[in-house]
Design an enzyme around this catalytic site. Structure first.
Site, PDB file in Angstrom:
ATOM      1  N   HIS A 109      -0.849  -2.156  -7.171  1.00  0.00           N
ATOM      2  CA  HIS A 109      -1.612  -1.882  -5.965  1.00  0.00           C
ATOM      3  C   HIS A 109      -3.120  -1.924  -6.232  1.00  0.00           C
ATOM      4  O   HIS A 109      -3.688  -0.994  -6.794  1.00  0.00           O
ATOM      5  CB  HIS A 109      -1.189  -0.508  -5.409  1.00  0.00           C
ATOM      6  CG  HIS A 109      -1.858  -0.147  -4.129  1.00  0.00           C
ATOM      7  ND1 HIS A 109      -2.124   1.145  -3.761  1.00  0.00           N
ATOM      8  CD2 HIS A 109      -2.334  -0.919  -3.115  1.00  0.00           C
ATOM      9  CE1 HIS A 109      -2.730   1.146  -2.581  1.00  0.00           C
ATOM     10  NE2 HIS A 109      -2.865  -0.090  -2.181  1.00  0.00           N
ATOM     11  N   ASN A 166      -3.816   6.838  -1.726  1.00  0.00           N
ATOM     12  CA  ASN A 166      -3.699   6.807  -0.264  1.00  0.00           C
ATOM     13  C   ASN A 166      -3.040   8.073   0.284  1.00  0.00           C
ATOM     14  O   ASN A 166      -3.350   8.514   1.381  1.00  0.00           O
ATOM     15  CB  ASN A 166      -2.900   5.574   0.192  1.00  0.00           C
ATOM     16  CG  ASN A 166      -3.743   4.314   0.140  1.00  0.00           C
ATOM     17  OD1 ASN A 166      -4.957   4.369  -0.016  1.00  0.00           O
ATOM     18  ND2 ASN A 166      -3.102   3.167   0.258  1.00  0.00           N
ATOM     19  N   SER A 178       0.827  -1.211   0.000  1.00  0.00           N
ATOM     20  CA  SER A 178       0.000   0.000   0.000  1.00  0.00           C
ATOM     21  C   SER A 178       0.856   1.253   0.000  1.00  0.00           C
ATOM     22  O   SER A 178       0.391   2.321  -0.388  1.00  0.00           O
ATOM     23  CB  SER A 178      -0.871   0.055   1.258  1.00  0.00           C
ATOM     24  OG  SER A 178      -1.630  -1.103   1.367  1.00  0.00           O
ATOM     25  N   GLU A 214      -3.014   0.976  -8.993  1.00  0.00           N
ATOM     26  CA  GLU A 214      -1.853   1.865  -9.154  1.00  0.00           C
ATOM     27  C   GLU A 214      -0.661   1.001  -9.574  1.00  0.00           C
ATOM     28  O   GLU A 214      -0.325   0.031  -8.887  1.00  0.00           O
ATOM     29  CB  GLU A 214      -1.548   2.586  -7.846  1.00  0.00           C
ATOM     30  CG  GLU A 214      -2.588   3.638  -7.521  1.00  0.00           C
ATOM     31  CD  GLU A 214      -2.390   4.304  -6.158  1.00  0.00           C
ATOM     32  OE1 GLU A 214      -2.789   5.456  -6.015  1.00  0.00           O
ATOM     33  OE2 GLU A 214      -1.864   3.653  -5.235  1.00  0.00           O
TER      34      GLU A 214
HETATM   35  N1  LIG Z   1      -6.295  -4.773   3.289  1.00  0.00           N
HETATM   36  C1  LIG Z   1      -6.368  -3.772   2.406  1.00  0.00           C
HETATM   37  O1  LIG Z   1      -7.367  -3.044   2.331  1.00  0.00           O
HETATM   38  C2  LIG Z   1      -5.230  -3.557   1.441  1.00  0.00           C
HETATM   39  C3  LIG Z   1      -5.461  -2.812   0.269  1.00  0.00           C
HETATM   40  C4  LIG Z   1      -4.431  -2.673  -0.650  1.00  0.00           C
HETATM   41  C5  LIG Z   1      -3.195  -3.222  -0.393  1.00  0.00           C
HETATM   42  N2  LIG Z   1      -2.990  -3.917   0.759  1.00  0.00           N
HETATM   43  C6  LIG Z   1      -1.668  -4.509   0.967  1.00  0.00           C
HETATM   44  O2  LIG Z   1      -1.743  -5.892   0.652  1.00  0.00           O
HETATM   45  C7  LIG Z   1      -0.809  -6.619   1.456  1.00  0.00           C
HETATM   46  C8  LIG Z   1      -1.552  -7.698   2.209  1.00  0.00           C
HETATM   47  O3  LIG Z   1      -2.531  -7.104   3.006  1.00  0.00           O
HETATM   48  P1  LIG Z   1      -3.774  -7.964   3.562  1.00  0.00           P
HETATM   49  O4  LIG Z   1      -4.777  -6.982   4.031  1.00  0.00           O
HETATM   50  O5  LIG Z   1      -4.163  -9.001   2.573  1.00  0.00           O
HETATM   51  O6  LIG Z   1      -3.088  -8.652   4.827  1.00  0.00           O
HETATM   52  P2  LIG Z   1      -3.488 -10.014   5.550  1.00  0.00           P
HETATM   53  O7  LIG Z   1      -2.988  -9.875   6.940  1.00  0.00           O
HETATM   54  O8  LIG Z   1      -4.909 -10.351   5.335  1.00  0.00           O
HETATM   55  O9  LIG Z   1      -2.586 -11.103   4.785  1.00  0.00           O
HETATM   56  C9  LIG Z   1      -1.192 -11.068   4.871  1.00  0.00           C
HETATM   57  C10 LIG Z   1      -0.627 -12.427   4.548  1.00  0.00           C
HETATM   58  O10 LIG Z   1       0.793 -12.380   4.806  1.00  0.00           O
HETATM   59  C11 LIG Z   1       1.197 -13.583   5.386  1.00  0.00           C
HETATM   60  N3  LIG Z   1       2.338 -13.360   6.263  1.00  0.00           N
HETATM   61  C12 LIG Z   1       2.337 -12.853   7.514  1.00  0.00           C
HETATM   62  N4  LIG Z   1       3.603 -12.816   8.001  1.00  0.00           N
HETATM   63  C13 LIG Z   1       4.399 -13.318   7.041  1.00  0.00           C
HETATM   64  C14 LIG Z   1       5.784 -13.567   6.950  1.00  0.00           C
HETATM   65  N5  LIG Z   1       6.605 -13.260   7.953  1.00  0.00           N
HETATM   66  N6  LIG Z   1       6.255 -14.095   5.811  1.00  0.00           N
HETATM   67  C15 LIG Z   1       5.429 -14.378   4.766  1.00  0.00           C
HETATM   68  N7  LIG Z   1       4.099 -14.184   4.811  1.00  0.00           N
HETATM   69  C16 LIG Z   1       3.585 -13.655   5.923  1.00  0.00           C
HETATM   70  C17 LIG Z   1       0.007 -14.052   6.204  1.00  0.00           C
HETATM   71  O11 LIG Z   1       0.043 -15.447   6.351  1.00  0.00           O
HETATM   72  C18 LIG Z   1      -1.185 -13.548   5.419  1.00  0.00           C
HETATM   73  O12 LIG Z   1      -1.740 -14.523   4.593  1.00  0.00           O
HETATM   74  C19 LIG Z   1      -0.121  -5.586   2.345  1.00  0.00           C
HETATM   75  O13 LIG Z   1       1.064  -5.181   1.755  1.00  0.00           O
HETATM   76  C20 LIG Z   1      -1.133  -4.455   2.379  1.00  0.00           C
HETATM   77  O14 LIG Z   1      -0.539  -3.206   2.652  1.00  0.00           O
HETATM   78  C21 LIG Z   1      -3.977  -4.114   1.671  1.00  0.00           C
END
Ligand SMILES: NC(=O)c1ccc[n+]([C@@H]2O[C@H](COP(=O)([O-])OP(=O)(O)OC[C@H]3O[C@@H](n4cnc5c(N)ncnc54)[C@H](O)[C@@H]3O)[C@@H](O)[C@H]2O)c1
Length: 326
Positions: free
Chosen positions: A177, A228, A156, A189
């Site tokens: 993104h 963002n 993000s 993005e």
């Molecule tokens: N949630 C949102 O609204 C959103 C929107 C856009 C982008 N993002 C980005 O997407 C990415 C994931 O976000 P999310 O909301 O899906 O998070 P989430 O917590 O739902 O999922 C994260 C995943 O990462 C894995 N993980 C955790 N620790 C780890 C490690 N040490 N090594 C490898 N894998 C590991 C977990 O098992 C999990 O499946 C982030 O970079 C976040 O900034 C999130």
């Protein structure tokens, strides 16, 4: 000049070497077109990774390999995909039972990063928002993925160049993104670092379009990229108005929605997506990259148990239950 050097090599090298050269050039040239993406992988089966896999299978028609640390996390990701497909598409007869089975059938799961990487043409990483974790994942993906594969991060806000800094393919590292909920939000993005190649940017935009999205390209030195970053500025000003008790969160959102035709106010959006908790978790990066401190109201709410996010209390409840009386 390069052409002359290559022709000279072809004239001087024995036939088998020429074949190897042609193969090398074909592989190098194969990489950066949408048509050449045959296999995709998604790293992380959480909220975003599961939705991105679903989209790649459903609209992209790609065989997807979905990776996470443990099988239980993968099963949770798959269950969320099934639930979404059933609720939004199958029950509304927007897809048939056969299509439903096919979408799920194209998604394979693994806990072996090698397995996710070795034949991927395009990888989307969506693990936890932590620079060190992402850097490590990119390094390992780089070791195992084919030389032509593009490695994209769904970060993000983190810096794309830094995420790819341990790879040997820095021209093929890019930000992709997506916004949550992935099936609904049109924006992707495409984040370009100074080392990201034009081809990598183009193929990422083409893939986003294939998935029904509108890509917008931006440079990677903007913390929070475009949407963002602009949202954060608006949200922080709204927070400051709550802090000064100018009006309630509800009225501030109402003014923003009616005054600027926004579908959702900045504060209710923060409650919906859990912005307060995310901001506290990314405090170090925010301070390092922007030089600005977190608004004190954000920390106060999270410490008091109002982090926002689905099913959890946020700023609306904090105002009613605590802050307006304090
Ligand atoms: N949630 C949102 O609204 C959103 C929107 C856009 C982008 N993002 C980005 O997407 C990415 C994931 O976000 P999310 O909301 O899906 O998070 P989430 O917590 O739902 O999922 C994260 C995943 O990462 C894995 N993980 C955790 N620790 C780890 C490690 N040490 N090594 C490898 N894998 C590991 C977990 O098992 C999990 O499946 C982030 O970079 C976040 O900034 C999130």
């Amino acid at each position: 000049m390069i052409f002359h050097m290559i022709s000279f090599l072809f004239q001087t090298l024995p036939t088998e070497h020429t074949v190897i050269w042609f193969y090398f050039l074909a592989i190098k040239g194969k990489d950066m077109r949408l048509d050449n993406i045959k296999h995709v992988s998604v790293i992380g089966a959480g909220r975003m990774g599961s939705q991105i896999s679903e989209l790649l299978s459903r609209l992209g028609g790609y065989p997807v390999i979905l990776w996470d640390l443990e099988d239980e996390l993968l099963q949770r990701g798959l269950s969320s995909i099934r639930a979404r497909l059933e609720k939004h598409l199958l029950k509304k007869e927007k897809i048939s039972q056969d299509e439903y089975e096919k979408i799920l059938g194209r998604i394979e799961t693994t806990t072996e990063l090698f397995h996710a990487a070795y034949r991927a043409d395009f990888v989307v990483e969506a693990v936890v928002e932590n620079l060190q974790v992402k850097k490590g994942i990119f390094q390992r993906l780089d070791e195992h993925a084919p030389a032509h594969a593009v490695l994209a991060s769904n970060t993000s806000a983190l810096n794309i160049t830094e995420i790819g800094s341990l790879t040997k393919r820095r021209d093929r590292v890019v930000g992709m993104h997506f916004f949550n909920p992935v099936a609904v939000m049109k924006l992707v993005e495409v984040v370009r670092g100074p080392l990201t190649s034009e081809d990598t940017v183009n193929v990422t935009c083409a893939l986003a379009k294939r998935l029904g999205k509108e890509p917008v390209v931006c440079k990677d030195f903007s913390f929070g990229f475009i949407a963002n970053r602009a949202y954060r500025a608006m949200r922080d000003e709204a927070l400051q108005m709550v802090w000064e008790r100018v009006a309630s969160p509800e009225d501030i959102d109402k003014a923003m929605k009616l005054g600027y035709a926004l579908p959702v106010g900045p504060l209710e959006l923060g409650d919906m997506v859990g912005s307060w908790e995310i901001a506290v978790a990314s405090e170090d990066s925010i301070v390092k990259e922007t030089g600005k401190r977190l608004h004190p109201l954000i920390k106060m709410m999270v410490r008091a148990g109002y982090p926002g996010g689905p099913g959890r209390k946020g700023i609306y409840d904090f105002w009613k239950e605590v802050f307006s009386k304090w």
